[in-house]
Design a protein around this motif. Structure first.
Motif, PDB file in Angstrom:
ATOM      1  N   LEU A  54       0.872  -1.176   0.000  1.00 54.42           N
ATOM      2  CA  LEU A  54       0.000   0.000   0.000  1.00 54.42           C
ATOM      3  C   LEU A  54       0.903   1.217   0.000  1.00 54.42           C
ATOM      4  CD1 LEU A  54      -2.852   1.235   0.385  1.00 54.42           C
ATOM      5  CD2 LEU A  54      -2.529   0.961   2.840  1.00 54.42           C
TER       6      LEU A  54
ATOM      7  N   THR B  29      -2.648   0.304  -4.354  1.00 53.98           N
ATOM      8  CA  THR B  29      -2.375  -1.022  -3.834  1.00 53.98           C
ATOM      9  C   THR B  29      -1.784  -1.922  -4.909  1.00 53.98           C
ATOM     10  OG1 THR B  29      -4.653  -1.693  -4.302  1.00 53.98           O
ATOM     11  CG2 THR B  29      -4.173  -0.885  -2.079  1.00 53.98           C
TER      12      THR B  29
ATOM     13  N   TYR C  62      -0.591  -6.203  -5.584  1.00 52.90           N
ATOM     14  CA  TYR C  62      -0.757  -7.571  -5.124  1.00 52.90           C
ATOM     15  C   TYR C  62      -0.003  -8.530  -6.022  1.00 52.90           C
ATOM     16  CZ  TYR C  62      -4.730  -5.594  -2.581  1.00 52.90           C
ATOM     17  OH  TYR C  62      -5.525  -4.839  -1.754  1.00 52.90           O
TER      18      TYR C  62
ATOM     19  N   SER D 253      -5.172  -2.688   3.576  1.00 53.28           N
ATOM     20  CA  SER D 253      -5.780  -1.402   3.906  1.00 53.28           C
ATOM     21  C   SER D 253      -5.035  -0.780   5.078  1.00 53.28           C
ATOM     22  CB  SER D 253      -7.262  -1.565   4.245  1.00 53.28           C
ATOM     23  OG  SER D 253      -7.423  -2.386   5.387  1.00 53.28           O
TER      24      SER D 253
END
Length: 126
Positions: free
Chosen positions: A50, A57, A59, A70
């Motif tokens: 983040l 964000t 991944y 978050s």
């Protein structure tokens, strides 16, 4: 700087867990915060990151659509919501941070991260 990860445990395949990382000595909104993991016998790998105030964000492909990173600025915490867990998600999960001067491509490399928490074990098994 101290990062404290918690929330791991034993969960059945398809289940959910939420990992929490509390930070002291740094402000999570001013750093790139990441979650990385290390499965037994394997190298440490990137899971999610983040990015500071933009809240962008990132991944790894295997968790896209299942995990969500978050941040809670008021409590200086970072979370990893993990849904639809699979046995291959079993690992020790680490909270880590790095500065904002790195290119985005660096977020995917564990050695980019300067500060690490102690890790929390997630076991996905029936």
């Amino acid at each position: 700087v101290q990062l404290q990860a918690s929330g791991g445990g034993l969960v059945q395949p398809g289940g959910s867990l939420r990992l929490s990382c509390s930070a002291s000595g740094l402000t999570v909104s001013s750093y790139v915060m990441g979650w990385l993991r290390q499965a037994p016998g394997k190298a440490r790998e990137f899971v999610a990151a983040l990015r500071t105030s933009s809240a962008s964000t990132y991944y790894t492909d295997s968790v896209k659509g299942r995990f969500t990173i978050s941040r809670d600025d008021a409590n200086n915490r970072v979370y990893l919501q993990m849904n639809y867990l699979r046995p291959e998600d079993t690992a020790v999960y680490y909270c880590a941070s790095t500065g904002t001067g790195n290119p985005i491509s660096a977020y995917y490399r564990p050695y980019t991260y300067n500060y690490w928490g102690q890790g929390t074990l997630v076991t996905v098994s029936s």
